[in-house]
Design an enzyme around this catalytic site. Sequence first.
Site, PDB file in Angstrom:
ATOM      1  N   LYS A  22       0.903  -1.162   0.105  1.00  9.28           N
ATOM      2  CA  LYS A  22       0.244  -0.220  -0.222  1.00  9.28           C
ATOM      3  C   LYS A  22       0.528   1.720  -0.211  1.00  9.28           C
ATOM      4  O   LYS A  22       0.506   1.990  -0.918  1.00  9.28           O
ATOM      5  CB  LYS A  22      -1.120  -0.021   1.212  1.00  9.28           C
ATOM      6  CG  LYS A  22      -1.940  -1.052   0.963  1.00  9.28           C
ATOM      7  CD  LYS A  22      -2.816  -1.392   1.816  1.00  9.28           C
ATOM      8  CE  LYS A  22      -3.679  -2.198   2.266  1.00  9.28           C
ATOM      9  NZ  LYS A  22      -3.888  -2.382   3.863  1.00  9.28           N
ATOM     10  N   ASP A 179      17.364  -4.307  -2.525  1.00  9.76           N
ATOM     11  CA  ASP A 179      17.857  -3.568  -1.640  1.00  9.76           C
ATOM     12  C   ASP A 179      17.594  -1.880  -2.274  1.00  9.76           C
ATOM     13  O   ASP A 179      18.143  -0.822  -3.109  1.00  9.76           O
ATOM     14  CB  ASP A 179      19.460  -4.072  -2.314  1.00  9.76           C
ATOM     15  CG  ASP A 179      20.172  -2.509  -0.924  1.00  9.76           C
ATOM     16  OD1 ASP A 179      19.638  -1.541  -0.463  1.00  9.76           O
ATOM     17  OD2 ASP A 179      20.759  -3.402   0.053  1.00  9.76           O
ATOM     18  N   HIS A 180      16.305  -1.313  -1.398  1.00 14.05           N
ATOM     19  CA  HIS A 180      15.506   0.129  -1.610  1.00 14.05           C
ATOM     20  C   HIS A 180      16.413   1.137  -1.555  1.00 14.05           C
ATOM     21  O   HIS A 180      16.645   1.855  -2.676  1.00 14.05           O
ATOM     22  CB  HIS A 180      13.964   0.418  -0.812  1.00 14.05           C
ATOM     23  CG  HIS A 180      15.146   0.646   0.398  1.00 14.05           C
ATOM     24  ND1 HIS A 180      15.117   0.185   1.157  1.00 14.05           N
ATOM     25  CD2 HIS A 180      14.576   1.803   0.991  1.00 14.05           C
ATOM     26  CE1 HIS A 180      14.696   0.811   2.275  1.00 14.05           C
ATOM     27  NE2 HIS A 180      14.977   2.135   2.054  1.00 14.05           N
ATOM     28  N   HIS A 242      22.275  -2.758   3.200  1.00 14.04           N
ATOM     29  CA  HIS A 242      22.672  -1.193   2.818  1.00 14.04           C
ATOM     30  C   HIS A 242      23.907  -0.445   2.556  1.00 14.04           C
ATOM     31  O   HIS A 242      24.077  -0.195   2.037  1.00 14.04           O
ATOM     32  CB  HIS A 242      21.119  -0.332   3.016  1.00 14.04           C
ATOM     33  CG  HIS A 242      19.549  -0.988   3.357  1.00 14.04           C
ATOM     34  ND1 HIS A 242      19.301  -0.888   2.221  1.00 14.04           N
ATOM     35  CD2 HIS A 242      18.461  -1.065   4.369  1.00 14.04           C
ATOM     36  CE1 HIS A 242      18.075  -1.686   2.449  1.00 14.04           C
ATOM     37  NE2 HIS A 242      18.104  -1.813   3.837  1.00 14.04           N
TER      38      HIS A 242
HETATM   39  O1  LIG Z   1      15.498  -1.761   5.308  1.00 14.17           O
HETATM   40  C1  LIG Z   1      15.596  -0.824   6.087  1.00 14.17           C
HETATM   41  O2  LIG Z   1      15.365   0.737   6.150  1.00 14.17           O
HETATM   42  C2  LIG Z   1      14.652   1.391   6.616  1.00 14.17           C
HETATM   43  C3  LIG Z   1      15.438   2.842   6.738  1.00 14.17           C
HETATM   44  O3  LIG Z   1      15.856   3.148   4.894  1.00 14.17           O
HETATM   45  P1  LIG Z   1      15.394   4.944   4.636  1.00 14.17           P
HETATM   46  O4  LIG Z   1      14.860   4.897   3.048  1.00 14.17           O
HETATM   47  O5  LIG Z   1      14.901   5.259   5.089  1.00 14.17           O
HETATM   48  O6  LIG Z   1      16.568   5.273   5.144  1.00 14.17           O
HETATM   49  C4  LIG Z   1      15.341   1.148   8.435  1.00 14.17           C
HETATM   50  O7  LIG Z   1      14.461   2.077   8.560  1.00 14.17           O
HETATM   51  C5  LIG Z   1      14.869   0.226   8.161  1.00 14.17           C
HETATM   52  O8  LIG Z   1      14.545  -0.371   9.635  1.00 14.17           O
HETATM   53  C6  LIG Z   1      15.082  -1.283   7.731  1.00 14.17           C
HETATM   54  O9  LIG Z   1      14.671  -2.776   7.810  1.00 14.17           O
END
Ligand SMILES: O=C1O[C@H](COP(=O)(O)O)[C@@H](O)[C@H](O)[C@H]1O
Length: 499
Positions: A22, A179-180, A242
Site C-alpha cells: 500500500k 535493496d531499496h 544497505h
Molecule cells: O530496510 C530498512 O530501511 C529502513 C530505512 O530506510 P530509509 O530509506 O528510510 O533510509 C529502516 O527503517 C528499516 O528498519 C530497514 O528494514
Amino acid sequence: MGQNNKPTALIMIFGATGDLAKRKLFPSLYRLFKKDKLGDFAVIGVARRSLTNDEFQASVTKSVGSEEDSNGKKAEFVSKFHYHSHDVTDSDSYSSLNTLAKELDNTYHLNGNRIFYLAMAPEFFGTIAEHLKTDGLTDTHGFKRLVIEKPFGHDLESAKKLNSQIRTAFTEDEIYRIDHYLGKEMVQNIEVIRFANAIFEPLWNNRFISNIQITSSETLGVEERGRYYEKSGALRDMVQNHMLQMVSLLAMEPPISLTTDEVRSEKVRVFRALRPIKGNEVNEYFVRGQYGKGIIAENEVPGYREEDMVDPESNTETFVAGKLLIDNFRWAGVPFYIRTGKRMEVKTTKIVVEFKDIPMDLYNKQEGSVSPNLLVIHIQPEEGITLYLNAKKAGQHMNSTPVKLSYANKGIDGLNTPEAYEKLIYDCLRGDATNFTHWDDVALSWSFVDNISEVWENEKEKNFPNYESGSMGPKASDALLEKDGFFWWPVTNLDVEKC
Ligand SMILES: O=C1O[C@H](COP(=O)(O)O)[C@@H](O)[C@H](O)[C@H]1O
Ligand SMILES: NC(=O)C1=CN([C@@H]2O[C@H](COP(=O)(O)OP(=O)(O)OC[C@H]3O[C@@H](n4cnc5c(N)ncnc54)[C@H](OP(=O)(O)O)[C@@H]3O)[C@@H](O)[C@H]2O)C=CC1
C-alpha cells in the site's frame, strides 16, 4: 537483457493487503503509469483475507489517494487490479491463481510476461517460489521474474537454503533481490560522481583518501516491528544490505562497461576483498548500541526495551558502528567507517570522503590546523554533493579558510526525484538487474556479518541501553575513530541546503 521502455507484464503481488504494497508498490506503479512508462499490464493482488475485486480496487485507490490524478488516469489504473484470496501455504490455491493469470494474460495481451513480487514475510519466500514452479505458474512463454524483498535470510546458512529453494524455479538472472538503497537517486549517483569526473577518479585511492565515513541515522524507533527487529537488530537490518552495498559502490573498480554483469562483478570483488573480522577482533572493529529513552523533536520517547514486542532485557542492537578494511591495492590502509542506528538525532544518510592533508601547510601556521578536503555525498533527505576546499581568507594576510562548492539535486525539472521503488520496479519490468543484489553479494555480506553477530549473540552487552534517544549513538562509536586519529564529521552541519 531485452529491455523495452514500455514493458508489458502481468504483475502478481503476494502480500497485496500489506504495508509495503500500500505504501510503496501501488503508488510507484501508479507514477509509472501516469508517466506513460508502462505498456499493457494487469496486477493480481494475493493475500489471505477475503476481498472482492471492488474492495481490493478501493484499497488501491486509497493508497494512491495523495497522487495527482490526470484525465481520469487513476480510475483506468485501478481497473487493472484483480484480487485472488489465497493462503500461500495452501497448495490448492495455486491452480486457480494460474487460471486467473492465463485469463488476464489473454484479456490484456500480456505476452506471457510475468513478474512475481513477494511482498510478504520472508518465511514464505521459499514455499511460494517452489509452488510457482510445481503448479505451472512459471511455465509461461514470456519472461518470468521473481522480485524478492529483504531480509534475504537471517544468516549465511538460511540465505543459502532460501536461495536454493528459489533457484529451483528461477535462474539467477530471473531473481531481483530488492535493496531499496540501490534505487535511491544519490546512491546511483556514486558511480557517476566517481567515474564521470576526471578530478575524482585519479584521487580515489589510498594515496589521497584518508578515510571514508558512511552514516545512515534514523529518528524513528522500532515502531510496530518489534517482533522482527528483536531477531534482526541493526547489523542484519541495515549493515548486511544497505551499508555494505554503499561501501561496494564507493570502493569498486571502474567497470569496463555499464552492463549488469560488469557492474555487479566489480561490486562482488569488493566483498571478496573485505577483510573478515575474527571473533576476538569484533569488539575492536565494531561497536553496538541500544537506545534508551530520550527526547526527539521535543517529545519524550521510550527506550528500546520499553517498545512493543521487545524483551525488557533485550540484547538486540539498534545501533552499529564499524571499521571496515578492504584488502586490495586501491584501498589498503584506508578505513571505511560505517554507522547506522534508530532514534538518533537526525534522519540522514551521508557519505563523507576525507582526503589526506597536503604535505605542508603554508597558510594556517598562525591560525590552527588545515581543513582537510571533504567530498560529501548527501543521499537523503536532501540530495546533492558538497566539496569542501580551502581558499584565501579575505583580508590582509595569506590565511586560508574552508569554502564549499555545492550542488543540490532538485530532481527532474525541479520536481522530487522518483522514489527508489518506482525506479526499481521499472528496472525489473525492463529486465535490468544492475541495481538489484546478486547472490554472490548476499552470500559474502552474510559471511562478513555472521562473524560479528555470532559474537554479539553469545556475549550479553551489560551496558545496554548505552545511548540516549536523540543522540548520535554511544560514546564508543566516537572512540572507534579517535583511536585512529579521526572523528565523525558532524552530519548535522553538512546540510547541502545550507551551503
Ligand atoms: O530496510 C530498512 O530501511 C529502513 C530505512 O530506510 P530509509 O530509506 O528510510 O533510509 C529502516 O527503517 C528499516 O528498519 C530497514 O528494514
Ligand atoms: N513495510 C515496509 O516498509 C518494508 C517491508 N519490507 C519487507 O516486505 C515484506 C512485506 O512487509 P509488509 O508489507 O510490511 O508486511 P505486512 O505484515 O504489512 O503484510 C504482509 C502481507 O502478507 C499477507 N499474508 C500473510 N500471511 C499470508 C499467507 N499465509 N498467505 C497469503 N498472504 C499472506 C498479508 O495479508 P493477509 O493477512 O490478508 O493474508 C499481507 O498482505 C517483508 O519481507 C518485509 O521485510 C522491506 C522493506 C520495507
